[in-house]
Write an enzyme that holds these catalytic residues in place. Structure first.
Site: not given
Ligand code: XMP
Length: 512
Positions: A370, A173, A59, A86-87, A175, A227-232
């Site tokens: 995603k 870190h 953080g 870290c923090y 990660e 919407s044509g996007g992968v999520d919808s």
């Protein structure tokens, strides 16, 4: 059966999501929770998830700062293994009686850690490891009962542990990819310390999501905006399995889609076997945008109009539930944004406010990142160009036309964008995001033997991981030349093509 889970406590670190993703990449489920989550709240979470360990994120604060984020110290006595990064590392030392120095000197970048104990979370590591540091405060002495696991030149206690209590702290870190053996440290914690089993796989989730939607909607009907996007599209594909024609999919064509997209959405929606409504609102959106030149105003007009058009369509059919393709970062970020400065008002079909009263909102992908949604989409057989569709703003081409949007400009940009994107894709290894922009600068050119006065098209191509920062792509000159030649030859009224060589920051990815 409850799934093995690692909770990540969010102390505001920019890599918080990265920690959760690294855990999931190991086949272990992970959720991000607020840093001040109480022991009681943890007990609540344990009713639904088999929590096996806790990671404290980094953080930006100093632990001595007024209002620095705290945690419920009881979590350190809960018997669950804890890894502080870290923090988080400094906070553990501070709470348990170690010494933390709040120096003004900040360390940022690569460092070499001397590993003193190649056991526990450091099992299999070399004596010297390349690590990535980003901190101000430094732990100088470990709490009683802890041992120093590693040090760096400027950091005498770069890692510590009490194997008995299952508590670990690491200043760097693990990660981020710059820490060479960071993945090893995380997997040691998950499997060696927490005893997790790698049983979490995205593909296995499809059946559960389909059942969840089916259960939630019962004998009713649900509506979704595509919407044509992968999520919808993925949400639609899941819901279509559960509901068939009781799912009503609405595609609002605002006229700002790229070449071929509306046709592709039509085709796919028909294949899903759902009730499909294609609303041609192109004229209506253009009329609303007449005379609008400010980017923020444009975004607002389009966002509001979109909701209106969707509500009209939804009002004509009888739908009890609203489905949305909200994904994990959407939820976390919207929960967090109260102190954020508005740089652009993003309009997204997920997260759409509507006045229509639905019995409920269903968001089957709410736990996924995603890349996980893309994997799911791919294993459900969605077409490759939907699975890997590059990010595309909700207001579409309207924010890629500088100044007022007109029918002619839209047609021109659609054509130029198609040329640019297909040439870049054909050259192989496409950038993270790439497209054409129609600037409002006209300039002089010569076409045939005559003077021509026409538009300037800009090509934008960037590399990014999460759209927060981006660098411009080094597109080869011969590809740029092909794009420029084709656009000036094939798209009337364009006499000049330029390449945008700005990084984000200071610029943004989209021009508006
Ligand atoms: P900027 O221009 O802010 O864009 O650097 C960052 C990323 O977000 C996308 N973008 C949007 N996505 N609705 C969206 O869903 C929007 O209104 C919107 N505006 C920008 C942009 O394409 C880039 O990937």
């Amino acid at each position: 059966m409850k799934k093995d889970t690692i909770l990540v406590l969010d102390f505001g670190g920019q890599y918080c999501h990265l920690i959760a993703r690294r855990v999931r990449e190991n086949g272990v489920y992970s959720e991000i929770v607020p840093s001040d989550i109480s022991v009681d709240a943890l007990a609540g979470i344990r009713e639904r998830l088999n929590v096996r360990g806790i990671i404290l994120s980094g953080g930006p604060a100093s632990i001595y700062e007024n209002g620095a984020p705290q945690m419920d110290r009881g979590l350190l006595d809960s018997g669950l293994p804890v890894l502080g990064l870290c923090y988080g590392h400094q906070l553990i030392a501070h709470y348990l009686g170690g010494k933390v120095d709040s120096s003004e000197i900040k360390e940022f970048g690569n460092a070499i850690a001397s590993i003193k104990e190649s056991s526990g979370i450091f099992k299999g590591l070399d004596k010297r490891e390349q690590v990535w540091m980003s901190h101000g405060d430094t732990v100088l002495a470990v709490p009683a009962g802890f041992v120093v696991m590693a040090s760096t030149e400027s950091c005498p206690v770069a890692a510590f542990a009490s194997a008995k209590r299952g508590i670990y702290g690491v200043q760097w870190h693990p990660e981020v990819v710059h820490t060479k053996n960071g993945a090893r440290i995380i997997s040691n914690f998950l499997f060696g310390i927490c005893g997790c089993k790698a049983t979490w796989r995205v593909d296995d989730l499809i059946g559960g999501y389909v059942r969840e939607v089916g259960r939630a909607v019962g004998q009713g009907r649900a509506i979704i905006a595509l919407s044509g996007g992968v999520d919808s599209m993925t949400t639609g594909a899941i819901a279509s399995k559960a509901l068939g024609a009781r799912l009503i999919a609405v595609f609002v064509d605002h006229g700002f889609m790229r070449k071929g997209e509306p046709e592709q959405i039509d085709l796919l929606a028909r294949k899903l076997g759902v009730t499909y409504i294609h609303v041609d609102a192109r004229q209506r959106f253009l009329e609303r945008l007449s005379g609008v030149t400010s980017p923020e105003e444009k975004r607002k007009v389009i966002g509001n109009e979109f909701v209106k058009v969707f509500e009209e369509a939804a009002g004509k059919v009888d739908a009890d539930y609203l489905l949305q393709g909200t994904i994990y970062p959407d939820r976390i970020e919207s929960g967090r944004s109260k102190n954020a400065v508005v740089i652009k008002t993003h309009h997204n079909v997920g997260g759409m406010p509507t006045k229509i009263k639905f019995k409920g909102l269903i968001e089957p992908l709410r736990e996924l990142y995603k890349d996980e949604v893309r994997r799911l989409a791919s294993s459900m057989g969605l077409p490759e160009d939907i699975v890997n569709r590059q990010p595309f703003p909700g207001p579409g081409l309207a924010v890629r036309i500088v100044g007022e949007v007109t029918y002619e400009k839209l047609e021109l940009l659609r054509q130029a964008d198609h040329i640019a994107t297909s040439e870049i894709a054909a050259a192989g290894r496409p950038p993270w995001q790439y497209f054409a922009v129609l600037t409002d600068t006209k300039s002089t050119g010569v076409k045939g033997d005559a003077r021509a006065y026409g538009y300037t098209v800009a090509i934008r191509a960037v590399e990014s991981a999460d759209a927060m920062t981006a660098t411009f792509s080094r597109i080869p000159y011969d590809v740029l030349e092909r794009i420029s030649t084709r656009i000036t030859n094939e798209v009337g009224d364009v006499v000049r093509v330029v390449y945008d060589i700005t990084n984000k920051p200071p610029s943004t990815i989209e021009w508006e």
